[in-house]
Each structure stands twice: as structure tokens, then as C-alpha cells.
Write a protein that holds these residues in place. Sequence first.
Motif, PDB file in Angstrom:
ATOM      1  N   PRO A  23       0.954  -1.172   0.011  1.00 40.08           N
ATOM      2  CA  PRO A  23       0.061   0.268  -0.048  1.00 40.08           C
ATOM      3  C   PRO A  23       1.078   1.354   0.001  1.00 40.08           C
ATOM      4  CG  PRO A  23       0.026  -1.113   2.132  1.00 40.08           C
ATOM      5  CD  PRO A  23       0.958  -1.876   1.252  1.00 40.08           C
ATOM      6  N   LEU A  24       0.598   2.418  -1.029  1.00 39.58           N
ATOM      7  CA  LEU A  24       1.342   3.310  -1.185  1.00 39.58           C
ATOM      8  C   LEU A  24       0.388   4.635  -1.210  1.00 39.58           C
ATOM      9  CD1 LEU A  24       3.832   2.186  -3.987  1.00 39.58           C
ATOM     10  CD2 LEU A  24       4.396   2.409  -1.741  1.00 39.58           C
ATOM     11  N   TYR A  25       0.571   5.252  -0.160  1.00 35.69           N
ATOM     12  CA  TYR A  25      -0.206   6.503   0.014  1.00 35.69           C
ATOM     13  C   TYR A  25       0.191   7.742  -0.750  1.00 35.69           C
ATOM     14  CZ  TYR A  25      -1.793   3.057   3.469  1.00 35.69           C
ATOM     15  OH  TYR A  25      -2.189   1.932   4.224  1.00 35.69           O
ATOM     16  N   SER A  26       1.584   7.816  -0.833  1.00 33.74           N
ATOM     17  CA  SER A  26       1.888   9.141  -1.634  1.00 33.74           C
ATOM     18  C   SER A  26       3.138   8.443  -2.329  1.00 33.74           C
ATOM     19  CB  SER A  26       2.511  10.163  -0.541  1.00 33.74           C
ATOM     20  OG  SER A  26       3.288   9.640   0.373  1.00 33.74           O
ATOM     21  N   TYR A  27       3.842   9.661  -3.007  1.00 31.52           N
ATOM     22  CA  TYR A  27       5.143   9.242  -3.885  1.00 31.52           C
ATOM     23  C   TYR A  27       6.175   9.503  -2.796  1.00 31.52           C
ATOM     24  CZ  TYR A  27       2.489   9.665  -8.139  1.00 31.52           C
ATOM     25  OH  TYR A  27       1.405   9.462  -8.993  1.00 31.52           O
ATOM     26  N   GLY A  28       6.065   9.889  -1.343  1.00 28.22           N
ATOM     27  CA  GLY A  28       7.098   9.718  -0.466  1.00 28.22           C
ATOM     28  C   GLY A  28       7.220   8.483  -0.142  1.00 28.22           C
ATOM     29  N   CYS A  29       5.923   7.596  -0.009  1.00 30.58           N
ATOM     30  CA  CYS A  29       5.926   6.250   0.303  1.00 30.58           C
ATOM     31  C   CYS A  29       6.823   5.291  -0.553  1.00 30.58           C
ATOM     32  CB  CYS A  29       4.569   5.541   0.522  1.00 30.58           C
ATOM     33  SG  CYS A  29       3.590   6.190   1.827  1.00 30.58           S
ATOM     34  N   GLU A  30       6.737   5.808  -1.853  1.00 29.84           N
ATOM     35  CA  GLU A  30       7.560   5.298  -3.058  1.00 29.84           C
ATOM     36  C   GLU A  30       8.848   5.379  -2.933  1.00 29.84           C
ATOM     37  OE1 GLU A  30       7.788   5.694  -8.220  1.00 29.84           O
ATOM     38  OE2 GLU A  30       5.928   6.416  -6.809  1.00 29.84           O
ATOM     39  N   LYS A  31       9.329   6.361  -2.565  1.00 24.27           N
ATOM     40  CA  LYS A  31      10.943   6.784  -2.354  1.00 24.27           C
ATOM     41  C   LYS A  31      11.134   6.025  -1.042  1.00 24.27           C
ATOM     42  CE  LYS A  31      12.555  10.914  -2.411  1.00 24.27           C
ATOM     43  NZ  LYS A  31      12.745  12.301  -2.344  1.00 24.27           N
ATOM     44  N   LYS A  32      10.494   6.066  -0.265  1.00 27.84           N
ATOM     45  CA  LYS A  32      10.889   5.148   1.160  1.00 27.84           C
ATOM     46  C   LYS A  32      11.130   4.003   0.924  1.00 27.84           C
ATOM     47  CE  LYS A  32       8.859   6.469   4.823  1.00 27.84           C
ATOM     48  NZ  LYS A  32       7.856   6.721   6.083  1.00 27.84           N
ATOM     49  N   VAL A  33      10.190   2.981   0.157  1.00 30.07           N
ATOM     50  CA  VAL A  33      10.363   1.846  -0.287  1.00 30.07           C
ATOM     51  C   VAL A  33      11.547   1.588  -1.062  1.00 30.07           C
ATOM     52  CG1 VAL A  33       9.270  -0.174  -1.542  1.00 30.07           C
ATOM     53  CG2 VAL A  33       7.892   1.209   0.148  1.00 30.07           C
ATOM     54  N   LYS A  34      11.860   2.383  -2.004  1.00 31.19           N
ATOM     55  CA  LYS A  34      13.008   2.151  -3.021  1.00 31.19           C
ATOM     56  C   LYS A  34      14.215   2.137  -2.304  1.00 31.19           C
ATOM     57  CE  LYS A  34      11.213   3.525  -7.769  1.00 31.19           C
ATOM     58  NZ  LYS A  34      11.818   4.541  -8.876  1.00 31.19           N
ATOM     59  N   HIS A  47      11.497  -1.581  -8.923  1.00 39.11           N
ATOM     60  CA  HIS A  47      10.611  -0.828  -9.880  1.00 39.11           C
ATOM     61  C   HIS A  47       9.203  -0.674  -8.954  1.00 39.11           C
ATOM     62  CE1 HIS A  47       8.400   0.595 -13.291  1.00 39.11           C
ATOM     63  NE2 HIS A  47       7.215  -0.375 -12.825  1.00 39.11           N
ATOM     64  N   VAL A  48       8.432   0.443  -8.707  1.00 38.48           N
ATOM     65  CA  VAL A  48       7.411   0.580  -8.057  1.00 38.48           C
ATOM     66  C   VAL A  48       6.225   1.199  -8.971  1.00 38.48           C
ATOM     67  CG1 VAL A  48       6.545   2.021  -6.286  1.00 38.48           C
ATOM     68  CG2 VAL A  48       8.872   1.219  -5.910  1.00 38.48           C
ATOM     69  N   ASP A  49       5.199   0.546  -9.236  1.00 38.74           N
ATOM     70  CA  ASP A  49       4.076   1.009  -9.686  1.00 38.74           C
ATOM     71  C   ASP A  49       3.128   1.435  -8.846  1.00 38.74           C
ATOM     72  OD1 ASP A  49       1.888   1.312 -11.528  1.00 38.74           O
ATOM     73  OD2 ASP A  49       2.111  -0.477 -12.556  1.00 38.74           O
ATOM     74  N   TYR A  50       2.851   2.805  -8.798  1.00 34.22           N
ATOM     75  CA  TYR A  50       2.171   3.406  -7.703  1.00 34.22           C
ATOM     76  C   TYR A  50       0.669   3.076  -8.108  1.00 34.22           C
ATOM     77  CZ  TYR A  50       0.172   7.192  -4.767  1.00 34.22           C
ATOM     78  OH  TYR A  50      -0.211   7.852  -4.033  1.00 34.22           O
ATOM     79  N   LYS A  51       0.277   3.162  -9.240  1.00 35.81           N
ATOM     80  CA  LYS A  51      -1.190   3.067  -9.803  1.00 35.81           C
ATOM     81  C   LYS A  51      -1.558   1.728  -9.226  1.00 35.81           C
ATOM     82  CE  LYS A  51      -1.895   6.243 -13.256  1.00 35.81           C
ATOM     83  NZ  LYS A  51      -2.356   6.435 -14.718  1.00 35.81           N
ATOM     84  N   LEU A 114     -12.783  17.054  -3.408  1.00 33.90           N
ATOM     85  CA  LEU A 114     -11.939  17.343  -4.620  1.00 33.90           C
ATOM     86  C   LEU A 114     -10.470  16.344  -4.308  1.00 33.90           C
ATOM     87  CD1 LEU A 114     -11.932  21.000  -5.286  1.00 33.90           C
ATOM     88  CD2 LEU A 114     -12.738  19.198  -6.786  1.00 33.90           C
ATOM     89  N   SER A 115     -10.270  16.073  -3.075  1.00 30.25           N
ATOM     90  CA  SER A 115      -8.900  15.198  -2.476  1.00 30.25           C
ATOM     91  C   SER A 115      -9.321  13.913  -2.729  1.00 30.25           C
ATOM     92  CB  SER A 115      -8.742  15.644  -1.131  1.00 30.25           C
ATOM     93  OG  SER A 115      -9.463  15.138  -0.095  1.00 30.25           O
ATOM     94  N   TRP A 116     -10.464  13.368  -2.552  1.00 29.67           N
ATOM     95  CA  TRP A 116     -10.859  11.979  -2.743  1.00 29.67           C
ATOM     96  C   TRP A 116     -10.930  11.628  -4.213  1.00 29.67           C
ATOM     97  CZ3 TRP A 116     -11.148   8.185   0.516  1.00 29.67           C
ATOM     98  CH2 TRP A 116     -11.231   8.556   2.092  1.00 29.67           C
ATOM     99  N   LYS A 117     -11.562  12.563  -5.091  1.00 30.36           N
ATOM    100  CA  LYS A 117     -11.009  12.613  -6.385  1.00 30.36           C
ATOM    101  C   LYS A 117      -9.793  12.260  -6.908  1.00 30.36           C
ATOM    102  CE  LYS A 117     -15.291  14.666  -8.187  1.00 30.36           C
ATOM    103  NZ  LYS A 117     -16.012  15.588  -8.798  1.00 30.36           N
ATOM    104  N   LYS A 118      -8.907  12.917  -6.332  1.00 25.18           N
ATOM    105  CA  LYS A 118      -7.640  12.771  -6.727  1.00 25.18           C
ATOM    106  C   LYS A 118      -6.918  11.393  -6.420  1.00 25.18           C
ATOM    107  CE  LYS A 118      -6.133  17.558  -6.727  1.00 25.18           C
ATOM    108  NZ  LYS A 118      -5.337  18.576  -6.008  1.00 25.18           N
ATOM    109  N   LEU A 119      -7.416  10.955  -5.150  1.00 24.25           N
ATOM    110  CA  LEU A 119      -7.084   9.755  -4.483  1.00 24.25           C
ATOM    111  C   LEU A 119      -7.780   8.360  -5.406  1.00 24.25           C
ATOM    112  CD1 LEU A 119      -6.633  10.497  -0.733  1.00 24.25           C
ATOM    113  CD2 LEU A 119      -4.739  10.197  -2.344  1.00 24.25           C
ATOM    114  N   PHE A 120      -9.085   8.527  -5.564  1.00 23.50           N
ATOM    115  CA  PHE A 120      -9.686   7.332  -6.158  1.00 23.50           C
ATOM    116  C   PHE A 120     -10.284   8.124  -7.399  1.00 23.50           C
ATOM    117  CE2 PHE A 120      -8.721   4.914  -2.516  1.00 23.50           C
ATOM    118  CZ  PHE A 120      -8.783   5.879  -1.214  1.00 23.50           C
ATOM    119  N   PRO A 121      -9.374   8.029  -8.490  1.00 21.54           N
ATOM    120  CA  PRO A 121     -10.032   8.521  -9.771  1.00 21.54           C
ATOM    121  C   PRO A 121     -11.133   7.410 -10.245  1.00 21.54           C
ATOM    122  CG  PRO A 121      -7.889   7.622 -10.031  1.00 21.54           C
ATOM    123  CD  PRO A 121      -8.184   7.574  -8.797  1.00 21.54           C
ATOM    124  N   LEU A 122     -12.393   7.906 -10.536  1.00 18.41           N
ATOM    125  CA  LEU A 122     -13.448   7.143 -11.144  1.00 18.41           C
ATOM    126  C   LEU A 122     -13.602   6.999 -12.622  1.00 18.41           C
ATOM    127  CD1 LEU A 122     -16.221   8.628  -8.349  1.00 18.41           C
ATOM    128  CD2 LEU A 122     -14.720   6.583  -8.282  1.00 18.41           C
TER     129      LEU A 122
END
Length: 122
Positions: A23-34, A47-51, A114-122
Motif C-alpha cells: 500500500p502506497l499512500y503518496s510518492y514519498g512512500c514510493e521513495k521510502k520503499v525504493k 520498480h514501483v508501480d504507484y497505480k 476534491l482530494s478524494w477524487k485525486k486519490l480515487f479516480p472514478l
Amino acid sequence: MANLQIVPAGKNVEAQYVEMKVPLYSYGCEKKVKKALSHLRGIHSVHVDYKLQKVTVWGICNKDAVLATIRKKRREARFWEQAEPEAAEGKVEDEMAVAKASRLAAAKGHRLRLSWKKLFPL
């Protein structure tokens, strides 16, 4: 010293892919895992696939040690399970419909829509 990978010298060892759902909640999480995985001995690439919330590691490594390292950063991490496409196809569509309905309900009830729309695009 805890992150050292020991490979038996007498065996013919090849590089392998390790795929995990993280589970990745932000691009900061991606950097931390890498960063955490790049310090392991024997890892050639990460390789991290955020989507897809998927992390793929390639190298000469122990699968369990890689998962343990990721779980220090993200406790919910687990191995990526490849289900049979024909059998799982119906399940996936049903799960996606339920997930979409729950996201819509959550977005309607939340005042920061608006923030929910960014996190969960429909």
C-alpha cells in the motif's frame, strides 16, 4: 548488518523477480520503499508501480528477507498473488463494482471531495 543477504557458494544461483503488493499512500512512500530495498545486497533493480500498488524487485535475493524489509516500512505488504485470469475475471469485476460504490459513498459523505477524487479516480 541485519540486511545482509547470504547466498550459498556451492549452488548455481540466478537472479529472480519478487513481486509484492504494497500500500502506497503518496510518492514519498514510493521513495521510502525504493531506498529501503536498494540497500539490500544482491538487489539489481527496484520498480514501483504507484497505480497498481505493486513493487517488483530483481536480483539475487531471499524472497522472505525482501518482504521483511518492506514490512518494516509498510506492515500491510504481501506477496503479489497471480490468480488465473479466467476464474478471477468475474470476481475482479464484482470487486471493482463494490469498491467503486464504496468510494462514491465515501466521497459523497466527505466534505473534501476534491482530494478524494485525486486519490480515487472514478
